[in-house]
Design an enzyme around this catalytic site. Structure first.
Site, PDB file in Angstrom:
ATOM      1  CD  GLN A 220     -57.011  -6.527  10.088  1.00 54.25           C
ATOM      2  OE1 GLN A 220     -56.889  -5.314  10.228  1.00 54.25           O
ATOM      3  NE2 GLN A 220     -57.106  -7.089   8.901  1.00 54.25           N
ATOM      4  CG  LEU A 222     -62.391  -2.828  17.836  1.00 51.30           C
ATOM      5  CD1 LEU A 222     -63.416  -3.478  18.753  1.00 51.30           C
ATOM      6  CD2 LEU A 222     -61.755  -1.627  18.532  1.00 51.30           C
ATOM      7  CG  ASP A 223     -61.526  -3.547  10.615  1.00 47.92           C
ATOM      8  OD1 ASP A 223     -62.177  -2.537  10.336  1.00 47.92           O
ATOM      9  OD2 ASP A 223     -61.248  -4.421   9.783  1.00 47.92           O
ATOM     10  CG  HIS A 224     -61.728  -8.711  10.976  1.00 50.34           C
ATOM     11  ND1 HIS A 224     -60.853  -9.759  10.787  1.00 50.34           N
ATOM     12  CD2 HIS A 224     -61.414  -7.780  10.031  1.00 50.34           C
ATOM     13  CE1 HIS A 224     -60.056  -9.483   9.773  1.00 50.34           C
ATOM     14  NE2 HIS A 224     -60.375  -8.281   9.306  1.00 50.34           N
ATOM     15  CG  ASP A 225     -67.018  -6.897  17.211  1.00 53.13           C
ATOM     16  OD1 ASP A 225     -68.081  -7.353  16.758  1.00 53.13           O
ATOM     17  OD2 ASP A 225     -66.851  -6.686  18.423  1.00 53.13           O
TER      18      ASP A 225
END
Length: 327
Positions: A220, A222-225
């Site tokens: 999550q 990394l996804d928000h990056d």
């Protein structure tokens, strides 16, 4: 399996990876469905005017609506995905584009076919685009927080913030433009998402010896990056309450109905789950609705340091390189 056979398989796998084209190609845009009808400048301007009027009607409606309760889970979700002022301006333009496309569809009696398709990428729209007015210093010591100017050939779009997401598969809206998809059999509304999840998903409490909860947490993180989808908001950036009883429904509302026999929410007399659609992204031409990404597509820790110069300045304490926790 012996070592030589393993080595041979690894070599073959490596060769397969080498022939993969990067970046992976997306599904080609659907062809403009109204290509037989010549859209002249007057018709284009009338369609844009209809889109601007729809935006004005929406803003008048928003003046009389109530925001979500501050301490509700829906409000906390809204705050965690808060849209920046720049994103809100672009979302307004995207809203105009979608309604202008709908107006053109009405002009030429467009109806979506029975298969998975949309109205397609149409002619350019005569609207000013302030985002194109940028200047780049490719000799700068540091790269920009918003990802602009990282790509010399496409400085505004490749990897930068506030651009539409790339699509591996083209959209499939109910009307071929922007309305939520309905049943493929008779175009009726699909069942409540909550009802579907209750009937299909089952809670699993099995443990896994290979992974901890940090697998999900880091995924999550990394996804928000690289993704930060902009949500639709009111004109001033306030939240939209889709579950309040009102004479007029906000056009960006798509609430989830909670059935009376829900095993959890029925205990608390909850009959509606607030759901606001993601903000429409402007594309500069007539066509189906797209979504807006507020993050850079680079793995650059922008979810920590911010993805705009203004956000970075607010996060920094300017003391020993430290950051603020709450902004």
């Amino acid at each position: 399996m012996n070592d030589s056979k393993k080595l041979s398989q690894n070599i073959n796998a490596s060769k397969d990876l080498q022939i993969v084209k990067r970046p992976l190609t997306d599904e080609p845009d659907d062809e403009w469905a109204l290509k037989r009808h010549k859209l002249n400048d007057l018709q284009s301007k009338n369609a844009v005017s209809a889109g601007i009027k729809a935006l004005g009607d929406r803003e008048l409606l928003e003046e009389g609506l109530h925001s979500m309760p501050v301490h509700s889970p829906a409000f906390r979700h809204y705050r965690s995905l808060n849209s920046s002022p720049e994103a809100r301006k672009l979302a307004r333009r995207g809203f105009v584009e979608n309604h202008a496309t709908s107006r053109v569809a009405e002009m030429f009696n467009y109806t979506r076919g029975s298969k998975r398709e949309n109205i397609g990428a149409g002619p350019k729209m005569l609207l000013p685009d302030p985002t194109l007015d940028i200047s780049c210093n490719f000799n700068a010591k540091y790269r920009q927080a918003n990802g602009e100017c990282n790509n010399k050939k496409h400085p505004r779009y490749y990897g930068a913030t506030l651009v539409p997401y790339r699509r591996m598969v083209n959209p499939d809206y109910g009307d071929g433009i922007s309305s939520p998809r309905g049943s493929s059999r008779n175009d009726s509304a699909l069942p409540s998402a909550r009802d579907v999840s209750l009937k299909i998903h089952r809670a699993s409490y099995d443990t896994d010896s290979n992974f901890t909860i940090m697998l999900a947490v880091f995924g999550q993180f990394l996804d928000h990056d690289i993704t930060a989808t902009s949500l639709s908001t009111s004109q001033e950036g306030e939240s939209i309450n889709c579950c309040v009883v009102h004479d007029s429904k906000h056009p960006e509302c798509f609430p989830v109905v909670i059935l009376p026999d829900d095993p959890y929410y029925s205990k608390f007399n909850v009959t509606c789950m607030n759901f606001v659609r993601s903000a429409p992204a402007p594309t500069g031409h007539f066509g189906p609705r797209q979504q807006l990404n507020q993050a850079t597509s680079f793995i650059d820790a922008s979810m920590v340091y911010g993805n705009s110069e203004l956000r970075q300045q607010k996060l920094r304490t300017m003391i020993n390189g430290t950051l603020r926790i709450n902004v």
